[in-house]
Motif scaffolding. Structure first.
Motif, short mmCIF file in Angstrom:
data_model
loop_
_atom_site.label_atom_id
_atom_site.label_comp_id
_atom_site.label_asym_id
_atom_site.label_seq_id
_atom_site.Cartn_x
_atom_site.Cartn_y
_atom_site.Cartn_z
N GLY A 168 -2.92 -2.81 -0.84
CA GLY A 168 -2.28 -2.17 -1.99
C GLY A 168 -2.68 -2.81 -3.30
N HIS A 202 0.84 -1.21 0.00
CA HIS A 202 0.00 0.00 0.00
C HIS A 202 0.87 1.26 0.00
CE1 HIS A 202 -3.01 2.91 1.13
NE2 HIS A 202 -2.47 3.11 2.32
N HIS A 212 -4.87 2.39 -2.74
CA HIS A 212 -5.86 1.42 -2.27
C HIS A 212 -6.33 0.54 -3.42
CE1 HIS A 212 -6.90 3.08 1.76
NE2 HIS A 212 -6.49 4.22 1.24
#
Length: 468
Positions: free
Chosen positions: A193, A166, A411
């Motif tokens: 991520g 992420h 995200h």
């Protein structure tokens, strides 16, 4: 054995990540984040729902403020245990928390002066939520751990940190609890991520877990692909260059600023944008970029090769790293088009506000958003098409062009989140969907339930469940 989980933040909202896991008499806090949505900020001032002195440890997924930003207050109010996280997260959190404390102090002083001048009171105390001294006091408690190395945190409880892909140093945390032959695993996704993102390695996938707490920030949409991100960025640069304005990019100091530099460097090498001045106007982002340089072991293969070839995105012609206030003010005297990357990413504070004051009423300039804008933030008002906004206490007409690129997001989107969950081949006993606006979290829950038939829910703030 008894195990209970309380949802003390990021429950039917995006920020303020905080979960308390109690196993028998052991209490673990997973994340301790700031609320950033205006309607929930009062919770930052509330006493902690769990007395800080009763917590045995904090497990920190990463160094974004909505995950770590309340740690100084937690320590000031009595917490004395270890804060487990990766070394890179520890390094970055030190920068973030010191900066947040300074902003808290400056904000409180500024608001006090303004309110005295205007003869009014604001909704929150004209005091800092915590001070630089409070932030400094929390730093000795950080206890760095390595990925994939189990850590014994209490009787029958072991935690393992895994790369979340992420932000730099971010983690997913697997908690294994057991007593005799009874074993349970609880997986906290942190922020999930995306695969094939610049600089970072891909997120970790898991084959099994009994319980999963998963984020859903982008659980109702799909991101643009990387090719579209580059094309859109080049298009914004070209259009603004022709207009003769500046390109303002509100950016989080952690990861987003570094990825924007990566993309600009990529476009520049490909000849898709000209050489031009690029200002990273954020002392915090500059310091965090230094942390990136200190931890090359976390780079993915492409980034490692760029560094080996002396083509680092953190050092290219025209890039200016801005630290001082005087250097920041001098940007306004630059003639021609410049790219100005500054925090904060949601325009809630920092130097971006001063650059907005100078540029938001200029038709030739562009404000380019490359990150999520939470409800109630200045960034969200601008993105939603407000005709005028209030900045530093004054109203300004919005005449600049407003652009947004979702593909920069660190995200995972809906399909990427589902891909991550679907690697768990034996269905979990329950999946808890958090870290999303209510309609988004519910939409993602319905999507996953429809695909898998799993038990899944969107817990409310303060909800407590038994992991039986």
């Amino acid at each position: 054995m008894q195990a209970r989980l309380r949802f003390l933040g990021a429950a039917q909202n995006v920020t303020g990540s905080r979960y308390c896991l109690q196993v028998n008499d052991l209490r673990l806090l997973i994340d301790c984040g700031l609320y950033q949505e205006r309607e929930y900020r009062s919770r930052n001032w509330d006493p902690f729902p769990v007395p800080p002195e009763t917590l045995d440890a904090v497990l920190l997924t990463h160094a974004h403020l909505d995950h770590c930003g309340l740690l100084p207050k937690l320590v000031r109010d009595g917490f004395r245990g270890p804060i487990y996280c990766t070394a890179a997260t520890s390094d970055i959190a030190e920068i973030m928390l010191r900066d947040a404390a300074r902003l808290q102090e400056e904000d409180a002083a500024f608001k006090k002066r303004r309110h005295e001048r205007e003869g009014r009171k604001g909704p929150f105390p004209e005091l800092p939520l915590y001070t630089l001294e409070d932030a400094e006091a929390s730093l000795p408690l950080f206890s760095p751990v390595s990925y994939k190395q189990p850590v014994h945190v209490g009787d029958g409880v072991e935690v393992t940190f895994h790369d979340a892909g992420h932000v730099f140093g971010s983690s997913m945390i697997m908690v294994e609890v057991g007593q005799g032959v009874e074993r349970r695993t609880i997986l906290f996704s942190g922020d999930v991520g995306r695969c094939d993102k610049p600089i970072l390695r891909d997120p970790t996938f898991f084959g099994e877990a009994d319980y999963v707490v998963v984020e859903s920030t982008y659980g109702d949409r799909l991101h643009e692909n990387p090719e579209e991100v580059g094309s859109r960025l080049a298009e914004v640069v070209d259009q603004t260059l022709q207009s003769g304005g500046n390109i303002l990019i509100p950016s989080f100091a952690l990861e987003r600023a570094q990825e924007v530099l990566y993309r600009l460097n990529e476009l520049r090498h490909a000849g898709r944008i000209p050489r031009m001045l690029v200002f990273l106007d954020s002392p915090m982002a500059v310091s965090i970029t230094d942390v990136f340089k200190r931890h090359p072991e976390l780079y993915d293969q492409e980034m490692a090769e760029l560094v080996d070839q002396n083509r680092s995105p953190f050092d290219f012609p025209g890039l200016k790293m801005i630290r001082t206030v005087d250097e920041s003010k001098a940007i306004n005297s630059i003639k021609g088009t410049a790219i100005i990357i500054a925090g904060s990413g949601m325009c809630t504070g920092g130097r971006i506000k001063h650059h907005l004051v100078t540029n938001i009423a200029r038709r030739e300039s562009t404000v380019l958003f490359v990150g999520y804008q939470a409800q109630g933030t200045l960034g969200r008002h601008i993105v939603d098409g407000a005709d005028s906004v209030r900045i530093l206490g004054q109203p300004y007409r919005v005449r600049a062009k407003i652009a947004q690129i979702h593909g920069f997001s660190a995200h995972a989107d809906r399909d990427e989140l589902f891909r991550w969950l679907s690697e768990i081949k034996r269905g979990p006993k329950h999946v808890f969907v958090t870290h999303g606006e209510p309609q988004v979290a519910e939409s993602f829950s319905d999507f996953v339930r429809g695909k898998t038939g799993w038990d899944i829910s969107v817990p409310a703030y303060g909800a407590e469940v038994s992991l039986a």
